[in-house]
Design an enzyme around this catalytic site. Structure first.
Site, short mmCIF file in Angstrom:
data_model
loop_
_atom_site.label_atom_id
_atom_site.label_comp_id
_atom_site.label_asym_id
_atom_site.label_seq_id
_atom_site.Cartn_x
_atom_site.Cartn_y
_atom_site.Cartn_z
N TYR A 141 -59.61 -30.62 55.15
CA TYR A 141 -58.49 -29.39 54.55
C TYR A 141 -58.21 -28.51 55.42
O TYR A 141 -56.94 -28.03 55.32
CB TYR A 141 -59.66 -28.85 53.39
CG TYR A 141 -59.18 -27.50 52.61
CD1 TYR A 141 -58.23 -27.86 51.56
CD2 TYR A 141 -59.37 -26.51 53.00
CE1 TYR A 141 -57.90 -26.75 50.61
CE2 TYR A 141 -58.91 -25.37 52.19
CZ TYR A 141 -58.15 -25.48 50.98
OH TYR A 141 -57.71 -24.63 50.26
N ASN A 170 -61.99 -15.89 49.54
CA ASN A 170 -62.37 -16.77 48.37
C ASN A 170 -61.97 -15.84 47.12
O ASN A 170 -62.60 -15.02 46.80
CB ASN A 170 -63.91 -16.87 48.43
CG ASN A 170 -64.29 -17.97 49.40
OD1 ASN A 170 -63.84 -19.02 49.58
ND2 ASN A 170 -65.53 -17.48 49.91
N PHE A 201 -76.36 -23.90 48.75
CA PHE A 201 -76.57 -24.72 49.54
C PHE A 201 -77.16 -23.90 50.87
O PHE A 201 -76.38 -22.85 51.17
CB PHE A 201 -75.40 -25.30 49.91
CG PHE A 201 -74.97 -26.29 48.84
CD1 PHE A 201 -75.59 -27.54 48.74
CD2 PHE A 201 -74.11 -25.93 47.63
CE1 PHE A 201 -75.19 -28.20 47.66
CE2 PHE A 201 -73.69 -26.70 46.40
CZ PHE A 201 -74.26 -28.03 46.57
#
Ligand code: NAD
Length: 310
Positions: A141, A170, A201
């Site tokens: 990406y 973001n 994560f």
């Protein structure tokens, strides 16, 4: 008279907000997308063209009478982009090259490419990250976003096509999908409503830059109004950890959610905070960003009102 704008991929998350901002400023907007918006009815002020961005004839037709092309269509996110690299190149790089070629052919004045503030820089040791920081993408990406940027600049060199390259941090807010693939804030609010544990994560301490969608859109439209050209980071300029996001969601929703910590993912950029001096200078230092608390609250309200909880 306001410029006529074509938004390719305009019926997704960012596009739907951009449409609102542009219509408010009386721009004429045409949207090219494979589908209509997921969460709202079609808007009678928009000229919709429903087709695939690899259909050159439909794209060419959609560009007739247009001044500015904003390119938002994308088929992958960092997590999905590494699964099939050739498909990623075909669906995102080749299609973008076609769009650039068509822009030149149709005499478009400016192209606006939505790149990525996180994915093109990769893991930077220097924070906050300035626009001229070296690029070091760690996912397909990011490689493709970065390569499209180079081709956008080549089209300026070869054919004089003006450009804006936006590197958003973001973005989050209403109408973002909650698929776990992208958009940790929307995903967590959705999980919290369903009483599901939140999956982090890593240990949740790495800090990233989050921007409320309306701020991203307002700044993008200001860049159009100032007739700006070049590369611009658009973020809040602040780093927030995922643990802090969880705390803010718990506080806003008056909850105590369960958190599950899983192994870090190798395509996730660890820390990234954008240096936003360039946009600050342009916008004036009094531009007020939406606070994380307000942004989470607005997102939560929207999720609740739209009852997209099942
Ligand atoms: N949302 C983010 O966190 C974020 C961050 C940085 C950069 N970006 C970039 O901004 C752009 C828009 O992001 P978004 O979050 O609005 O994405 P989105 O997935 O919500 O919207 C993309 C739109 O493109 C359309 N589309 C997909 N394939 C198409 C095709 N072949 N032909 C025509 N239309 C097609 C989709 O139907 C969708 O409406 C993307 O290029 C993305 O990479 C997004």
């Amino acid at each position: 008279m306001q410029n006529k704008i074509l938004i390719i991929g305009g019926n997704g998350f960012i596009g739907s907000h951009l449409i609102d901002g542009l219509l408010e400023k009386d721009y004429k907007v045409r949207v090219f997308d494979i589908t209509l918006e997921k969460f709202r009815k079609p808007n009678s002020k928009i000229d919709y063209r429903i087709s695939y961005q690899n259909n050159i004839y439909d794209l060419l037709e959609a560009m007739i009478g247009i001044d500015i092309v904003i390119h938002l269509a994308g088929t992958t996110v960092p997590s999905s982009s590494n699964i099939d690299l050739i498909a990623d190149v075909n669906n995102n790089l080749i299609t973008s090259l076609n769009i650039l070629n068509l822009c030149v052919r149709q005499g478009i004045k400016k192209v606006v490419h939505f790149s990525s503030g996180g994915a093109v820089y990769g893991n930077s040791e220097v924070l906050p990250i300035e626009e001229d920081h070296k690029k070091n993408p760690i996912s397909s990406y990011g490689i493709i976003k970065s390569t499209i940027e180079s081709y956008v600049q080549l089209h300026k060199e070869l054919y004089g096509l003006d450009y804006l390259i936006i590197r958003p941090s973001n973005p989050y807010g209403p109408r973002q999908s909650h698929t776990h693939a992208q958009g940790v804030i929307s995903t967590f609010i959705q999980n919290a409503y369903r009483n599901e544990p939140l999956q982090i994560f890593g240990n949740g301490t790495t800090r990233k830059d989050y921007i409320y969608i309306k701020d991203l859109v307002d700044i993008t439209i200001k860049l159009l109004e100032f007739n700006s050209i070049g590369i611009f980071n658009i973020g809040s300029g602040k780093g927030t950890s995922v643990n802090e996001i969880v705390q803010t969601i718990n506080k806003t929703m008056n909850l105590k959610t369960e958190v599950i910590y899983s192994e870090e993912r190798n395509y996730d950029v660890k820390n990234f905070i954008l240096n936003i001096n360039k946009i600050r200078q342009l916008l004036g230092f009094d531009f007020e960003f939406t606070s994380l608390e307000n942004g989470i609250n607005l997102t939560k309200e929207w999720i609740f009102q739209n009852r997209i909880l099942n």
